[in-house]
Design a protein around this motif. Structure first.
Motif, PDB file in Angstrom:
ATOM      1  N   GLU A  34       0.830  -1.203   0.000  1.00 31.05           N
ATOM      2  CA  GLU A  34       0.000   0.000   0.000  1.00 31.05           C
ATOM      3  C   GLU A  34       0.865   1.253   0.000  1.00 31.05           C
ATOM      4  O   GLU A  34       0.566   2.223  -0.704  1.00 31.05           O
ATOM      5  CB  GLU A  34      -0.919  -0.002   1.220  1.00 31.05           C
ATOM      6  CG  GLU A  34      -2.024  -1.035   1.162  1.00 31.05           C
ATOM      7  CD  GLU A  34      -2.799  -1.147   2.471  1.00 31.05           C
ATOM      8  OE1 GLU A  34      -2.514  -0.376   3.416  1.00 31.05           O
ATOM      9  OE2 GLU A  34      -3.694  -2.002   2.550  1.00 31.05           O
ATOM     10  N   LEU A  35       1.924   1.243   0.768  1.00 28.46           N
ATOM     11  CA  LEU A  35       2.822   2.397   0.846  1.00 28.46           C
ATOM     12  C   LEU A  35       3.471   2.682  -0.495  1.00 28.46           C
ATOM     13  O   LEU A  35       3.581   3.847  -0.900  1.00 28.46           O
ATOM     14  CB  LEU A  35       3.890   2.152   1.919  1.00 28.46           C
ATOM     15  CG  LEU A  35       4.810   3.298   2.261  1.00 28.46           C
ATOM     16  CD1 LEU A  35       4.016   4.439   2.883  1.00 28.46           C
ATOM     17  CD2 LEU A  35       5.897   2.854   3.213  1.00 28.46           C
ATOM     18  N   THR A  36       3.898   1.651  -1.204  1.00 31.02           N
ATOM     19  CA  THR A  36       4.525   1.869  -2.513  1.00 31.02           C
ATOM     20  C   THR A  36       3.534   2.450  -3.511  1.00 31.02           C
ATOM     21  O   THR A  36       3.906   3.255  -4.360  1.00 31.02           O
ATOM     22  CB  THR A  36       5.111   0.558  -3.079  1.00 31.02           C
ATOM     23  OG1 THR A  36       4.070  -0.406  -3.208  1.00 31.02           O
ATOM     24  CG2 THR A  36       6.220   0.028  -2.215  1.00 31.02           C
ATOM     25  N   ILE A  37       2.267   2.069  -3.400  1.00 30.46           N
ATOM     26  CA  ILE A  37       1.242   2.582  -4.321  1.00 30.46           C
ATOM     27  C   ILE A  37       0.887   4.028  -3.968  1.00 30.46           C
ATOM     28  O   ILE A  37       0.884   4.916  -4.820  1.00 30.46           O
ATOM     29  CB  ILE A  37      -0.015   1.693  -4.287  1.00 30.46           C
ATOM     30  CG1 ILE A  37       0.303   0.310  -4.882  1.00 30.46           C
ATOM     31  CG2 ILE A  37      -1.163   2.343  -5.057  1.00 30.46           C
ATOM     32  CD1 ILE A  37      -0.762  -0.736  -4.626  1.00 30.46           C
ATOM     33  N   VAL A  38       0.606   4.275  -2.683  1.00 28.34           N
ATOM     34  CA  VAL A  38       0.170   5.596  -2.237  1.00 28.34           C
ATOM     35  C   VAL A  38       1.271   6.638  -2.400  1.00 28.34           C
ATOM     36  O   VAL A  38       1.013   7.771  -2.816  1.00 28.34           O
ATOM     37  CB  VAL A  38      -0.310   5.528  -0.766  1.00 28.34           C
ATOM     38  CG1 VAL A  38      -0.554   6.907  -0.206  1.00 28.34           C
ATOM     39  CG2 VAL A  38      -1.557   4.677  -0.650  1.00 28.34           C
ATOM     40  N   CYS A  39       2.500   6.270  -2.089  1.00 27.62           N
ATOM     41  CA  CYS A  39       3.605   7.247  -2.099  1.00 27.62           C
ATOM     42  C   CYS A  39       4.457   7.174  -3.363  1.00 27.62           C
ATOM     43  O   CYS A  39       5.424   7.924  -3.491  1.00 27.62           O
ATOM     44  CB  CYS A  39       4.488   7.039  -0.878  1.00 27.62           C
ATOM     45  SG  CYS A  39       3.607   7.298   0.661  1.00 27.62           S
TER      46      CYS A  39
END
Length: 191
Positions: A34-39
């Motif tokens: 999720e972090l790689t997608i959001v950021c």
């Protein structure tokens, strides 16, 4: 809402420990994804079990190795440029506080030196002609700052007076008014 806080402790049962480990690893992988997608950034996770020598890498071992190699090729300054852990943050905060105290101490020492120099001039142990150009400049700066400071202080104590009026007070703090003067006419007769 978030999940309730879990008490961190060693899980005695081997099967239960393996289940907890698998569940936690899945949760971490999901958060990293999720972090790689959001950021819009690259990330990898590596888990290593010392007992059985098992290595788990996300998203894959090759991608994790590539990202780690990319990081290791960066110069030391770029690697640590944005790293800010609690210890270094604490040290930076303490350093700033100490620097402030040091600056205040330096100012206090400089004021004491100037007060001492003025006292020496007043007592006659030093003459103005004997002062160096630096001492004269520092003394001029110090006295002008003190004049401004006391001028502001007096204006706060006597807000109804103009800046040009002298403040005349007796020993008991009462304002002296001389015959023929009033505060309304700036010392002119009321006639």
């Amino acid at each position: 809402m978030g999940r309730p806080k879990v008490k961190l402790a060693w899980v005695e049962e081997r099967k239960r420990r393996a289940t907890v480990c698998q569940r936690r690893m899945k949760e971490l992988i999901q958060m990293a994804e999720e972090l790689t997608i959001v950021c819009d950034m690259s990330a990898c996770l590596v888990f290593y079990n010392r007992k059985n020598g098992k290595l788990v890498a996300w998203p894959s071992l090759e991608e994790a190795q590539s990202l780690i190699d990319c990081y290791n090729t960066l110069p030391e300054t770029e690697r640590n440029m944005k790293a800010d852990d609690e210890e270094s943050s604490f040290i930076k905060t303490i350093t700033k506080e100490i620097e402030k105290k040091l600056e205040l101490s330096r100012k206090a020492i400089e004021e004491l030196k100037m007060d001492n120099l003025m006292l020496q001039i007043k007592n006659g142990s030093r003459m103005i002609a004997d002062l160096s150009q630096t001492e004269i400049e520092k003394l001029k700066s110090y006295t002008s700052k003190k004049i401004v400071y006391y001028d502001r202080k007096l204006r706060k104590q006597h807000p109804n007076t103009s800046g040009n009026e002298p403040f005349l007070e007796d020993d008991d703090g009462e304002m002296k008014i001389y015959e023929g003067e009033s505060s309304e006419s700036d010392g002119a007769d009321n006639a």
